[in-house]
Write a protein that holds these residues in place. Structure first.
Motif: not given
Length: 210
Positions: A37-58
């Motif tokens: 329901d969003l476009t541009g960088w706002r639509a991908a914020l959730g993806c970047w958040l999950r990547i950061l959480l994954l990196a933090f977990g590792l």
């Protein structure tokens, strides 16, 4: 070939399959976080958040292993057991009678042709009026009918690709986000232009058509 060589080969194959499975699950999890329901960088914020959480977990896991080196033995044992299970051959099951009947009505009962034709028709049914279908949804439908219960997305993708059925790493499906799947245009091109592989070249898959 000795038993030790066979065991080493099975562990190597299982480790490769397990790594592909984890990578596919991780990519699918990250892709599901994208907002349709969003476009541009706002639509991908959730993806970047999950990547950061994954990196933090590792990072936390690495720090834990550094603090308690003996934990590495436990992780190694767990990975070895999972790789051994992942390398078990998938038992072939007969094609559903509905698939055979559908293929027979279309006059495609030649050896090796009926199963692949039924597979393509099943995928078309799952696509419906959308522009594609995700492999995870195909797997869920197959498992609901008692098929592919031991397969993960990566292994299922390998089955389809051996049958020359094109799979994309990113397919957007209305209401389901973006992840690995089959695009409608690729399937159309396959049906109209691609010849079927011979049964000698391609292993028989195991699919239900509901």
């Amino acid at each position: 070939m000795t038993r030790l060589t066979c065991a080493a080969g099975r562990l190597a194959d299982g480790s490769s399959a397990l790594a592909r499975r984890l990578a596919a699950r991780t990519a699918a999890s990250v892709a599901r976080a994208r907002r349709d329901d969003l476009t541009g960088w706002r639509a991908a914020l959730g993806c970047w958040l999950r990547i950061l959480l994954l990196a933090f977990g590792l990072y936390l896991l690495w720090r834990l292993v550094r603090a308690v080196p003996a934990l590495l033995w436990l992780l190694t044992a767990g990975w070895t057991a999972a790789a051994w299970r992942a390398s078990r051959p998938v038992a072939e099951e007969p094609v559903d009678a509905t698939a055979e009947a559908t293929a027979e009505q279309r006059g495609e009962r030649a050896p090796g042709g009926d199963v692949r034709a039924a597979t393509l028709e099943w995928i078309w049914q799952q696509i419906g009026d959308r522009q594609g279908v995700h492999l995870r949804d195909l797997l869920a439908h197959a498992r609901a009918h008692g098929m592919f219960e031991a397969l993960e997305v990566a292994e299922f993708r390998a089955h389809l690709e051996r049958w020359s059925i094109p799979v994309r790493a990113r397919v957007r499906v209305r209401g389901k986000g973006v992840t690995v799947g089959i695009h409608r245009s690729d399937l159309t091109a396959l049906v109209t232009a691609s010849p079927e592989p011979s049964p000698e070249e391609v292993p028989k898959p195991e699919l239900h058509v509901a």
